[in-house]
Design a protein around this motif. Structure first.
Motif, PDB file in Angstrom:
ATOM      1  N   ALA A 289     -13.808  -6.345  70.509  1.00 49.96           N
ATOM      2  CA  ALA A 289     -12.662  -6.092  70.819  1.00 49.96           C
ATOM      3  C   ALA A 289     -12.029  -5.510  70.100  1.00 49.96           C
ATOM      4  N   ALA A 290     -12.183  -5.375  69.084  1.00 52.04           N
ATOM      5  CA  ALA A 290     -11.603  -5.043  68.170  1.00 52.04           C
ATOM      6  C   ALA A 290     -10.496  -4.283  68.277  1.00 52.04           C
ATOM      7  N   GLY A 291     -10.781  -3.409  69.180  1.00 46.72           N
ATOM      8  CA  GLY A 291     -10.063  -2.175  69.841  1.00 46.72           C
ATOM      9  C   GLY A 291      -8.732  -2.206  70.681  1.00 46.72           C
ATOM     10  N   ASP A 292      -9.141  -3.145  71.046  1.00 45.38           N
ATOM     11  CA  ASP A 292      -8.208  -3.692  72.361  1.00 45.38           C
ATOM     12  C   ASP A 292      -7.245  -4.554  71.471  1.00 45.38           C
ATOM     13  N   ALA A 293      -8.021  -5.316  70.697  1.00 43.62           N
ATOM     14  CA  ALA A 293      -6.351  -6.501  69.877  1.00 43.62           C
ATOM     15  C   ALA A 293      -6.122  -5.141  69.035  1.00 43.62           C
ATOM     16  N   ALA A 294      -6.290  -3.929  68.912  1.00 48.39           N
ATOM     17  CA  ALA A 294      -4.588  -3.666  67.596  1.00 48.39           C
ATOM     18  C   ALA A 294      -3.720  -2.952  68.508  1.00 48.39           C
ATOM     19  N   ARG A 295      -2.924  -3.700  68.661  1.00 48.31           N
ATOM     20  CA  ARG A 295      -1.500  -3.215  69.335  1.00 48.31           C
ATOM     21  C   ARG A 295      -0.638  -2.846  68.260  1.00 48.31           C
ATOM     22  N   ARG A 296       0.370  -1.846  69.263  1.00 48.89           N
ATOM     23  CA  ARG A 296       0.763  -1.079  67.723  1.00 48.89           C
ATOM     24  C   ARG A 296       2.391  -1.986  67.985  1.00 48.89           C
ATOM     25  N   HIS A 297       3.154  -2.056  66.966  1.00 53.45           N
ATOM     26  CA  HIS A 297       4.704  -2.621  67.339  1.00 53.45           C
ATOM     27  C   HIS A 297       4.857  -3.174  65.895  1.00 53.45           C
ATOM     28  N   GLY A 298       5.951  -3.342  65.071  1.00 49.86           N
ATOM     29  CA  GLY A 298       6.831  -3.989  63.681  1.00 49.86           C
ATOM     30  C   GLY A 298       7.092  -4.951  63.835  1.00 49.86           C
ATOM     31  N   THR A 299       6.759  -6.279  64.724  1.00 54.95           N
ATOM     32  CA  THR A 299       7.033  -7.332  64.667  1.00 54.95           C
ATOM     33  C   THR A 299       5.901  -8.207  63.428  1.00 54.95           C
ATOM     34  N   LEU A 300       5.317  -7.821  63.623  1.00 53.13           N
ATOM     35  CA  LEU A 300       4.545  -8.992  63.116  1.00 53.13           C
ATOM     36  C   LEU A 300       4.496  -8.962  61.504  1.00 53.13           C
ATOM     37  N   VAL A 301       4.177  -7.684  61.023  1.00 52.84           N
ATOM     38  CA  VAL A 301       4.641  -7.457  59.704  1.00 52.84           C
ATOM     39  C   VAL A 301       6.034  -7.799  59.048  1.00 52.84           C
ATOM     40  N   SER A 302       7.120  -6.764  59.503  1.00 53.62           N
ATOM     41  CA  SER A 302       8.516  -7.394  59.382  1.00 53.62           C
ATOM     42  C   SER A 302       8.925  -9.066  58.901  1.00 53.62           C
ATOM     43  N   ASP A 303       8.358  -9.800  60.243  1.00 48.17           N
ATOM     44  CA  ASP A 303       8.035 -11.448  60.282  1.00 48.17           C
ATOM     45  C   ASP A 303       7.443 -11.336  58.524  1.00 48.17           C
ATOM     46  N   TRP A 304       5.822 -10.763  57.912  1.00 46.18           N
ATOM     47  CA  TRP A 304       5.838 -11.381  56.814  1.00 46.18           C
ATOM     48  C   TRP A 304       6.853 -11.341  55.621  1.00 46.18           C
ATOM     49  N   VAL A 305       7.305  -9.872  56.087  1.00 51.26           N
ATOM     50  CA  VAL A 305       7.940  -9.482  54.936  1.00 51.26           C
ATOM     51  C   VAL A 305       9.612 -10.055  54.865  1.00 51.26           C
ATOM     52  N   GLU A 306      10.036 -10.994  55.590  1.00 51.26           N
ATOM     53  CA  GLU A 306      11.271 -11.455  56.079  1.00 51.26           C
ATOM     54  C   GLU A 306      11.127 -12.327  55.391  1.00 51.26           C
ATOM     55  N   VAL A 307       9.947 -13.462  55.930  1.00 57.69           N
ATOM     56  CA  VAL A 307       9.231 -14.715  54.915  1.00 57.69           C
ATOM     57  C   VAL A 307       8.541 -15.190  53.766  1.00 57.69           C
ATOM     58  N   TYR A 308       7.986 -14.003  53.130  1.00 62.60           N
ATOM     59  CA  TYR A 308       7.472 -13.787  52.387  1.00 62.60           C
ATOM     60  C   TYR A 308       7.820 -13.149  50.838  1.00 62.60           C
ATOM     61  N   ALA A 309       8.632 -12.528  51.289  1.00 61.84           N
ATOM     62  CA  ALA A 309       9.210 -11.487  50.306  1.00 61.84           C
ATOM     63  C   ALA A 309       9.712 -11.847  48.850  1.00 61.84           C
ATOM     64  N   GLU A 310      10.746 -12.603  48.948  1.00 64.20           N
ATOM     65  CA  GLU A 310      10.960 -13.197  48.399  1.00 64.20           C
ATOM     66  C   GLU A 310      10.417 -13.945  47.332  1.00 64.20           C
ATOM     67  N   ALA A 311       9.638 -14.642  47.802  1.00 61.49           N
ATOM     68  CA  ALA A 311       8.487 -15.765  46.603  1.00 61.49           C
ATOM     69  C   ALA A 311       7.169 -14.800  46.100  1.00 61.49           C
ATOM     70  N   LEU A 312       6.788 -13.848  46.912  1.00 59.28           N
ATOM     71  CA  LEU A 312       7.032 -12.573  45.655  1.00 59.28           C
ATOM     72  C   LEU A 312       7.552 -12.382  44.782  1.00 59.28           C
ATOM     73  N   TRP A 313       8.556 -12.134  45.244  1.00 66.37           N
ATOM     74  CA  TRP A 313      10.044 -11.301  44.373  1.00 66.37           C
ATOM     75  C   TRP A 313       9.557 -12.086  43.406  1.00 66.37           C
ATOM     76  N   ARG A 314       9.964 -12.969  43.421  1.00 65.71           N
ATOM     77  CA  ARG A 314      10.459 -14.047  42.491  1.00 65.71           C
ATOM     78  C   ARG A 314       9.112 -14.682  40.971  1.00 65.71           C
ATOM     79  N   ALA A 315       8.308 -14.358  42.565  1.00 69.49           N
ATOM     80  CA  ALA A 315       6.598 -14.856  41.042  1.00 69.49           C
ATOM     81  C   ALA A 315       7.209 -13.795  40.014  1.00 69.49           C
ATOM     82  N   GLN A 316       6.968 -12.367  40.632  1.00 64.82           N
ATOM     83  CA  GLN A 316       5.886 -11.164  39.645  1.00 64.82           C
ATOM     84  C   GLN A 316       7.296 -10.986  39.006  1.00 64.82           C
ATOM     85  N   ALA A 317       8.994 -10.026  39.573  1.00 61.95           N
ATOM     86  CA  ALA A 317       9.645  -9.349  38.970  1.00 61.95           C
ATOM     87  C   ALA A 317       9.936 -10.330  37.163  1.00 61.95           C
ATOM     88  N   PRO A 318       9.770  -8.857  36.327  1.00 58.27           N
ATOM     89  CA  PRO A 318      11.067  -9.367  35.240  1.00 58.27           C
ATOM     90  C   PRO A 318      11.757  -9.896  34.970  1.00 58.27           C
TER      91      PRO A 318
END
Length: 460
Positions: free
Chosen positions: A149-178
């Protein structure tokens, strides 16, 4: 399985209970040997095992295992308990532990694993659109759960990853930025104005969509790294001052030197942020010497004075090495009496005399890393620049891009950081997704009334 739009609290809890985090026990005291009777044995570090990005610590016990002729043996610490009722044992072999660690990285109750999240974030950090990154992540997850079912599940819209950017980007930045707590000694700064078609569409005159301010540190022996990146609505002195003032509020001390492009706007901003006689001494403002040389070369080329055998051109190439070379080049400029070069020398002369006198070995005098980083950011934003409207979310995306430009974006490393961050927060992200969405059709990034971009907190 139904594709979820992002990490809900239930989903986050499922991820953290079904993944194995990076081993964090190395900094703490070594664990006791699990073999009965070895409670008082001496335990030291004994190497690591596992695939790259998923390695765990091994320990050496100085007592022999029962029935073994060896004088010592190795063991690893028990794995994190993956779910209620599962009890780790100390009798597993190293291969069994590595295999279990691999299996536990796939969530049993949530479609997307921490590895999927990290993969999507790395994709967008390298310029992939939200829609394409979401498509790739969904396709990978679907293949894992049901390859047919891989082909049917691969939908194209940006909500999924943009939500992850909102939730996780700050944590990754604080962990790695000098340099998040204190200023580095030397700061390289630059600004990237991004133009987009005006109100008239593609045929209209381009207008400024937004500008990206960056600050880099370049320590000897280390790769140049972006330690601050911000969005603004302009490139003038007020925008430079806002950028530097925000950085100064977040950091102790002050930089000894700021290397810029010589613009009056930057000079004015430095005077405003660090007034003379107040608090920390004002940073010395340096003119990018590579830019000065490029300006002189351009004038010589326009006037046909770029012959390799010409004395002026030869002196120009060597003029930035030491004071004696600069004096020889300045004398050649005056001898040729080219009006454009004379006007250039009137500005560059005092600057270079001061900077040559204050040069220190190991301190950068060129903003070449800044220009390379801004060119890469412009390439990754590409034609999408007109589509960005939310200031806070776009800034978080740019921070992920900055981490990748600085060489810090790795899927396995980000997977481990996400796991550790979720584990420390009890399996739930510290903020809900879509809390920084713009409301009422207004763009927080395009707003000219103020700094814009304040998070919108909906009523409970």
């Amino acid at each position: 399985m139904r594709a979820l739009p992002g990490l809900t609290p239930v989903g986050a809890a499922s991820v953290i209970t079904d993944v194995v985090t990076s081993d964090t026990s190395v900094a703490a005291a070594p664990p006791r040997c699990p073999v009965p009777g070895h409670e008082q044995s001496k335990v030291v570090l004994g190497g690591r095992y596992g695939t790259p990005g998923r390695r765990r610590q091994l320990y050496v016990c100085n007592m022999p295992k029962p029935g073994s002729t060896a004088s010592s043996h190795r063991f690893s610490a028990p794995l994190t308990v993956p779910y209620p009722g599962a009890e780790p044992t100390g009798t597993q072999t190293e291969e069994e532990r590595a295999k279990e660690a691999e299996e536990l990285r796939t969530a049993r109750k949530y479609q997307f694993t921490a590895y999927d999240i990290a993969s999507g974030l790395v994709l967008v950090s390298r310029g992939t659109s939200y829609a394409q990154a979401g498509h790739d992540v969904r396709e990978r997850a679907a293949r894992r759960w049901d390859p047919a079912a891989a082909g049917d599940a691969a939908r194209r819209h940006g909500t999924l990853v943009s939500d992850w950017v909102e939730v996780y980007a700050e944590a990754l930045w604080r962990a790695q930025a000098p340099c998040q707590d204190a200023w580095p000694d030397t700061v390289l700064v630059g600004v990237l104005p991004l133009l987009a078609p005006g109100p008239g569409g593609r045929g209209g005159a381009p207008a400024l969509a937004f500008s990206v301010f960056v600050a880099l540190t370049h320590q000897p022996g280390a790769r140049p790294a972006i330690f601050a990146i911000r969005l603004s609505t302009g490139t003038g002195a007020v925008h430079w001052a806002s950028f530097l003032r925000e950085l100064d509020r977040e950091r102790a001390g002050a930089p000894a030197r700021i290397v810029g492009d010589g613009s009056p706007a930057l000079a004015t901003a430095v005077r405003r942020v660090w007034p003379a006689g107040e608090g920390a001494p004002r940073p010395a403002l340096w003119y990018d010497e590579h830019l000065l040389r490029e300006e002189a070369r351009r004038i010589c080329q326009d006037r046909g004075l770029d012959r390799r055998e010409g004395r002026l051109w030869q002196a120009l190439q060597r003029g930035w090495r030491a004071r004696v070379d600069w004096d020889r080049f300045a004398a050649e400029v005056r001898r040729h009496a080219v009006p454009e070069l004379d006007r250039w020398l009137a500005v560059a002369g005092p600057v270079m005399e001061r900077q040559l006198a204050e040069r220190d070995r190991g301190r950068p005098v060129s903003r070449r890393p800044v220009r390379a980083a801004l060119a890469e950011l412009e390439r990754r934003l590409g034609a999408r620049r007109a589509a960005f409207g939310n200031r806070a979310r776009t800034e978080r995306l740019l921070r992920l891009m900055a981490l990748d430009v600085s060489g810090m974006a790795r899927v396995h490393a980000w997977t481990d950081l996400i796991c550790v961050w979720l584990e420390r927060s009890g399996g739930r992200p510290t903020s809900s997704q879509r809390r920084i969405a713009d409301r009422g059709g207004r763009s927080s990034l395009r707003s000219r009334a103020g700094t814009g971009g304040a998070p919108h907190h909906p009523a409970p």
